[in-house]
Design an enzyme around this catalytic site. Structure first.
Site, PDB file in Angstrom:
ATOM      1  N   GLY A 278      41.442 -31.954 -16.668  1.00 11.47           N
ATOM      2  CA  GLY A 278      41.105 -30.649 -17.195  1.00 11.47           C
ATOM      3  C   GLY A 278      42.075 -30.128 -18.221  1.00 11.47           C
ATOM      4  N   TYR A 375      28.287 -24.049 -23.617  1.00 13.77           N
ATOM      5  CA  TYR A 375      29.555 -23.460 -23.170  1.00 13.77           C
ATOM      6  C   TYR A 375      30.120 -22.410 -24.128  1.00 13.77           C
ATOM      7  CZ  TYR A 375      29.776 -27.657 -20.175  1.00 13.77           C
ATOM      8  OH  TYR A 375      29.509 -28.640 -19.268  1.00 13.77           O
ATOM      9  N   CYS A 402      14.318 -27.416 -32.966  1.00 11.19           N
ATOM     10  CA  CYS A 402      13.454 -26.238 -32.862  1.00 11.19           C
ATOM     11  C   CYS A 402      13.997 -25.298 -31.787  1.00 11.19           C
ATOM     12  CB  CYS A 402      12.026 -26.675 -32.541  1.00 11.19           C
ATOM     13  SG  CYS A 402      10.835 -25.339 -32.668  1.00 11.19           S
TER      14      CYS A 402
END
Length: 498
Positions: A278, A375, A402
């Protein structure tokens, strides 16, 4: 943070902040954001010693360009910083055969989050004993593959998983094999300072055994009661794209406390502690990631202090960088198609000049980078095939799908003379872009080209329409239309070096 499908002006959602003032130099390459080999020569972006124009001509666009020295250099940085510990490359960030071989050759471990990721690693000869299998819902087939291959660790995530794995491990022991080494993934209740959907250690989510509820200690008891399972240690992961090491330090405090609880309850002293990954990277210049040496020093210090206080031996540490290795070294190249000036703010008073945002449409989009839509991720983008003295223009780089939310870079400044046919380069796209790519609107997944010392090698070929047709029961075997003009000529097929 949530996105409204019709955009930020709908549903009572506050619009995102503007791009701010134009930078002093449009097209500048911040070394914290761009690959280590990135440079401008004659105004044109070069990566790994190759010009982006040459790469686009040879391989088409959209195109992921991976700086091999950057990728392997960052892996080496973690290996050096965590010498004496185990560095696991989190393959979910980006995995292909060549990447798995680099990681294997460079001595790192590898994390797989599915049976198919595990199968790829095994297929290229990755040492099984250096592989860990993650996942919150591992199937019997996946667990059997892991057991039969003799991988280094299975990271257990639930009581159901203990029940599924134990008989497979017992069968291996009956055949003369050793117990299966496992780690328990613990949910330590730390709120990572990141996006809600990538914060993974708070209580109300799908991963791991809760520390607060006592599930982690109960899981340890159950595993220790299974002769065919070897409880090697504990695992903790608090989220992704984290810059503040305080969360990791707090997690280490709690998980070392669990080691002490397990010793008190069972008499077992566990020898391994995996603190997950992380670690954040710089997507934009304002980001301030912590370097691997500082991360290692802080984690070693807090673990040693906690173990000393609890009279525990210091366990062998492991970490799982994925984005921090794969992310910064890859750039996505796009060709500009349509440019549409849009006046902002609706109706204004008579004589009022409304600000304009140029919507710059490129030949990819959310099918090759879903992160901005998913995100609210930020990215940096530059005009890549040339420099320009034109004044800056407020722009939004969008894809061709689209969807109004098909945005790659929400707000930035580009030269006002950007035109169709120009190349744009989006930095730091090596993690979770190709991995999360889709065929939405039947767009095709781009190739990945590794560059090093002026040589470009296609390590993942461009998907073709025939590849997609082959999965359709009606279209399988039928000829597909010829490639679009932006796609590479036949001599630049998979594996070609240019």
């Amino acid at each position: 943070m949530r996105a409204h499908p019709a955009g930020p002006l709908h549903g009572g959602i506050t619009p995102p902040p503007a791009a701010g003032a134009p930078p002093a130099e449009l097209g500048a390459l911040d070394p914290q954001v761009w690959p280590r080999s990135a440079e401008r020569i004659g105004g044109e972006l070069h990566l790994g010693g190759r010009s982006v124009t040459d790469l686009a001509r040879a391989h088409g666009t959209p195109l992921f360009v991976l700086d091999e020295d950057d990728f392997r250099g960052r892996a080496a940085d973690f290996a050096t910083a965590f010498a004496g510990a185990d560095v696991h490359y989190a393959s979910k960030a980006f995995l292909c055969g060549q990447v798995a071989r680099w990681i294997a050759d460079d001595g790192l471990h590898l994390d797989a989050c599915s049976g198919n990721e595990l199968s790829l690693a095994l297929a290229v000869g990755f040492p099984a004993e250096r592989i860990a299998l993650h996942g919150n819902n591992k199937s019997l087939v996946e667990l059997r593959l892991a057991v039969d291959a003799g991988i280094g660790h299975v990271v257990l995530d639930s009581f159901d998983e203990i029940d599924r794995l134990a008989p497979l491990a017992a069968a291996r022991m009956d055949a003369g094999g050793a117990p299966v080494p496992v780690l328990l993934r613990t949910t330590v209740g730390i709120e990572a300072h990141t996006h809600e959907f990538i914060a993974t250690a708070h209580e109300d989510q799908k991963f791991g055994f809760s520390l607060a509820a006592g599930d982690a200690l109960e899981a340890a008891r159950r595993v220790l009661a299974e002769p065919a399972l070897h409880l090697a240690g504990l695992h903790s992961h608090i989220g992704s794209q984290i810059f503040d090491t305080a969360g990791f330090e707090a997690a280490a405090h709690r998980v070392v406390g669990l080691l002490a609880d397990i010793r008190e309850a069972t008499g077992e002293v566990l020898g391994e502690l995996n603190l997950g990954g992380g670690f954040g990277i710089a997507y934009v210049s304002d980001d301030d990631p912590v370097n691997p040496a500082d991360i290692a020093a802080r984690l070693r210090t807090v673990v040693a202090a906690e173990c000393a206080e609890l009279d525990l031996p210091v366990p062998r540490l492991a970490v799982e960088p994925g984005r921090a290795i794969a992310g910064p070294g890859t750039v996505t190249l796009y060709e500009v198609g349509t440019i549409k000036p849009v006046r902002l703010g609706g109706g204004g008073a008579s004589g009022t000049t409304l600000p304009v945002r140029n919507y710059v449409s490129v030949d990819g989009g959310m099918s090759d980078n879903i992160r901005t839509a998913l995100y609210d991720a930020d990215y940096t983008c530059v005009l890549a095939n040339r420099t320009s003295d034109a004044p800056p223009a407020l722009c939004r780089v969008v894809g061709k799908h689209c969807e109004s939310g098909d945005i790659l870079v929400r707000d930035l400044w580009l030269p006002s003379d950007v035109q169709p046919g120009d190349l744009l380069a989006v930095a730091a796209t090596g993690a979770y872009c190709w991995s999360m790519a889709s065929n939405y609107n039947y767009l095709l997944k781009p190739p990945v080209v590794a560059v090093r010392d002026g040589v470009a090698t296609e390590i993942v070929r461009r998907q073709t329409l025939s590849d997609v047709f082959a999965l359709d029961s009606l279209l399988a075997g039928r000829p597909a239309p010829s490639p679009a003009p932006s796609q590479p000529a036949p001599e630049h097929a998979a594996g070609a070096r240019s």
